[in-house]
Design an enzyme around this catalytic site. Sequence first.
Site, short mmCIF file in Angstrom:
data_model
loop_
_atom_site.label_atom_id
_atom_site.label_comp_id
_atom_site.label_asym_id
_atom_site.label_seq_id
_atom_site.Cartn_x
_atom_site.Cartn_y
_atom_site.Cartn_z
N LYS A 165 0.86 -1.19 0.00
CA LYS A 165 0.00 0.00 0.00
C LYS A 165 0.89 1.24 0.00
O LYS A 165 2.02 1.14 0.45
CB LYS A 165 -0.92 -0.02 1.20
CG LYS A 165 -0.28 0.52 2.48
CD LYS A 165 -1.32 0.86 3.50
CE LYS A 165 -0.69 1.54 4.69
NZ LYS A 165 -0.41 2.94 4.60
N ASP A 176 -1.90 -5.45 2.84
CA ASP A 176 -2.21 -4.49 3.90
C ASP A 176 -1.79 -5.22 5.16
O ASP A 176 -2.48 -6.13 5.62
CB ASP A 176 -3.71 -4.18 3.92
CG ASP A 176 -4.06 -3.15 4.98
OD1 ASP A 176 -3.31 -3.04 5.98
OD2 ASP A 176 -5.07 -2.44 4.82
N HIS A 177 -0.64 -4.87 5.70
CA HIS A 177 -0.05 -5.72 6.74
C HIS A 177 -0.96 -5.86 7.96
O HIS A 177 -0.80 -6.78 8.75
CB HIS A 177 1.35 -5.23 7.13
CG HIS A 177 1.34 -3.96 7.93
ND1 HIS A 177 1.40 -2.73 7.35
CD2 HIS A 177 1.26 -3.75 9.25
CE1 HIS A 177 1.37 -1.80 8.29
NE2 HIS A 177 1.28 -2.39 9.46
N LYS A 183 -1.94 -9.33 10.97
CA LYS A 183 -1.83 -9.33 12.43
C LYS A 183 -2.75 -10.39 13.02
O LYS A 183 -3.89 -10.53 12.60
CB LYS A 183 -2.20 -7.95 12.99
CG LYS A 183 -1.16 -6.88 12.71
CD LYS A 183 -1.60 -5.56 13.30
CE LYS A 183 -0.59 -4.48 13.00
NZ LYS A 183 0.66 -4.61 13.74
N GLU A 204 -1.33 6.62 16.49
CA GLU A 204 0.06 6.34 16.84
C GLU A 204 0.69 7.59 17.42
O GLU A 204 0.24 8.71 17.15
CB GLU A 204 0.86 5.82 15.65
CG GLU A 204 0.91 6.75 14.47
CD GLU A 204 1.68 6.15 13.30
OE1 GLU A 204 2.29 5.09 13.46
OE2 GLU A 204 1.68 6.78 12.24
N ASP A 248 -3.65 7.58 3.89
CA ASP A 248 -2.59 6.72 4.42
C ASP A 248 -3.16 5.62 5.31
O ASP A 248 -2.65 4.50 5.33
CB ASP A 248 -1.59 7.57 5.21
CG ASP A 248 -0.34 6.79 5.59
OD1 ASP A 248 0.19 6.10 4.71
OD2 ASP A 248 0.09 6.88 6.76
N HIS A 257 -6.18 0.52 6.18
CA HIS A 257 -6.24 -0.17 7.48
C HIS A 257 -7.62 -0.03 8.14
O HIS A 257 -8.23 -1.00 8.58
CB HIS A 257 -5.20 0.40 8.45
CG HIS A 257 -3.79 0.26 8.00
ND1 HIS A 257 -3.36 -0.75 7.19
CD2 HIS A 257 -2.69 0.99 8.28
CE1 HIS A 257 -2.06 -0.62 6.97
NE2 HIS A 257 -1.63 0.44 7.63
N LYS A 312 -2.05 10.88 14.04
CA LYS A 312 -0.62 10.89 14.35
C LYS A 312 -0.42 11.76 15.57
O LYS A 312 -1.22 12.63 15.86
CB LYS A 312 0.17 11.45 13.17
CG LYS A 312 0.37 10.42 12.06
CD LYS A 312 1.54 10.78 11.18
CE LYS A 312 1.84 9.66 10.21
NZ LYS A 312 2.40 8.46 10.87
#
Lengths: 493, 389
Positions: A152, A181-182, A186, A220, A239, A244, A344
């Site tokens: 991505k 999409d990591h 998970k 995050e 992003d 996600h 962020k």
Amino acid sequence: MAEPALMVIFGATGDLSKRKLLPSIYNLARQRLLPPGFAVVGAAMDDLSEEDFRDHAKQSVTEFSRTQPVDEEVLKSFLANLFYVSVKFDDAEGFKRLKARLEELDNQRHTGGDVVFYCAVPPPVYPLLVSQLGGCGLAREERGYRRIIIEKPFGSDLKSARELNGQLQKVFREDNVYRIDHYLGKETVQNIMVFRFANSIFEPVWNCNYVDSVQITVAEELGVEGRGGYYDQAGALRDIVQNHALQLVTLTAMEPPVAFDADAVRDEKVKVLRAVRPLAASEMPANTVRGQYQAGFVLGQKVPAYREEPSVKPDSETETFAAVKFQVDNWRWAGVPFYVRSSKRAPKRVTEIRVQFKRPAHLTFGREQLRETQPNALILRIQPEEGISLKFSAKLPSGGVRLRTVNMDFLYLSSFVVDAPDAYERLLVDCMLGDPTLFTRADEVEHAWGFVDPIEAAWRAGRPPLEFYKAGTWGPKGSDRLLEADGHKWAVP
Amino acid sequence: MIRLRPRHPDQVRSAEWHERGVTLPEVMSEVGRIHAQLARPEAGDDALPHPRNCCLNLVSIADDEEEARLAERVGHLLASHHPLRQLLVELEPSHEVDRLDAWLHAEAHQAPDGMPVQFERIRLKVTGAGTKHIDSLVAPLLVPEVPTCLWWLGNPPVSDEAFLRLLELSDLLAVDSATFERPFLVTLELAGLAEAVGRRVPVTDFHWARLQPWRELVAQFFQPQERRDFLRGMNAVGIDYAGEGRGNRVAAALLVGWLATALEWKLQRAAAGGGGAVAALYRGPRGHSVEVHLRSVSAEKLAEGELAAVRVDAAAGGRACALAIERSAANLERVEVRIDIGERETLTERLPLDTPAPAELLVEMLNGMRDPVYMRSLAAAADLLKAFR
């Protein structure tokens, strides 16, 4: 166990490869999850020898492997299976050299012509890379499979995503395209489906009759961390929310698939995206919030404002906070608001899904007691402290009836005595096994852009205006107002 | 009152870590490592480890080593029954260097029923400018979805921005007005804060919790039906508190505030005299006057501000009654209660006076969480203190 294969990493000397891919492959080797004969061919523009590349890989594993200390025997063997070809992506000669090297390795290592191409390069390079792979015949499945993993962001809007899909599908079959999409790799994200569909007690209440609202937070503590140039073009909406966050929405809202296989799961996810009610331009101010962080304190450290970050325009209007309220128009979720936010420079890193249930229909214990308790909530915590919490009311052990909200917690860390694999480990193995269940399909990506594009367009036109928030807080004031308008409030994760 | 006892050492497994000059991400990483380390030995072949129990974040803010040690003792004892994470932050703003030192202590207690109780204490020493942003250190370390009690040892800096931001992370503010350096001013500030934010973040006070046996003794006296009229006819209250000069009058004022709000007295006037004496006049709902006298008395073994005696006079239906509760000089854990009603013979009793440990008081405060009686009493106590300023 997957069949023997070769993996080509384009951008093998880049940041993603250094921090994630090479350490993940090392950890797969350590768990004996790589097939015999497996080898990695690094391909990048740097003029490196194979020994240089192995030194680079050794350093990256030593620094970033999730398992420490590094097992020297495994590392030695892992490094021996690394090779390198210098490739300029606009030069067909480099791809021809790569092809020759792959054929040579295939002969030596009996990999049956199976090759995975991993695109760990900046997104603008994807079309060129795909075209070169097609042009020199590297995508042709004469013997063995040819699969491609694309990182991505997959496009920057619906139009570019469609173009990229078209370019890919000219060269690769759709079932050989693995859009990563990591988040989907998970353990806790996969567990959402297990939790919902392997237990019988939750599904009956997983609908608009019992659920009051759904909150999804992807936050995050980090800033742009040297990616200011990229981030200033993307922003939080593209992003995080487009991929996600919407993936978490689909897993939360999907119907039970008939089986845990790629088509069944992805069909159901696409149905959710199709049911997400698009926001009209006039609805943006009441349903979306965009914010940008100012200087503040995070984890005890002073951090600069977004506009003071390197490679960010000093008058940038890019959002580092995005919140969106929307409805999923289907029988199950009619009238249930979904609140999604991404931030962020939040006070801490956290990703969680909060399913907020309705209050009991009748106040048996009176209004006063109601003030002391919160309605039931189920919190699926993706990171950190991965786990699940169920909130419910209990009687305080004292005379009379006094209520208190308590938690029932399940924590991955202490409930299973194994380390969760890194998301990339799982996804790399799945790709080699030919299982795309945890990868996004072309239509999923396009539907997600279809929802996000009008928001992006309104935001670029200044609707709603950009708000500011102090770094180390949970976002701008408008974010609270977004929920207060419905009588809700964000839970503090 | 729940009695807390520490676990036998055989029932406790513990792990520790400490480092000076660290970053918060390093501390967070160690917390996770130690947590997993303690969970793992429980996992046998047949059983998975129990899930982590945690019912409270106890954020304790200390100004010095002595306060920090007290907070450690309280957190540890509390954890013997209530699984919790304690964030103990020791502040040293005057230090020239900005630095973070961290000590982690974690315990897994094996309770008789097999369920583990886990205690984690993260002690941070923050020096220099970082003390102004402790909320950014505390927020990431809170266990989500459980109540957060902010226990500010010493004077809460009520108007300080860092304090207010920390309060936003909390569900309860606990202070001990017995330890206020400037009890008069800080109590007024605290009352102002409680009025402003008390609906969202209730305030509670160890000093108030220590008054519980006194309040119970007074309330029990008026409990019998035949004495109810005396309650409305209360006309004089005298309170002795330990101290020199005016000392710390907060507990005495809180007790008066409790009576005033419960019995709907309105303050008419108040004046302070020499030696810490205070005289106040209230008017009851039926228009009768209530005289209130506070005075400090020297009591070596009592902490400053602790109550030494409460005396109540009342009249109703042509009869008078008097209640005197006086702490025994010989044994501070006993009180002598004298009751005079009408012409009857004086009834004297010696009763135990609970002196719970701070951890036990904290349990009571946490169970109460939102204590409207205290909030009303604090407001009335502040009115009294202001009146003789």
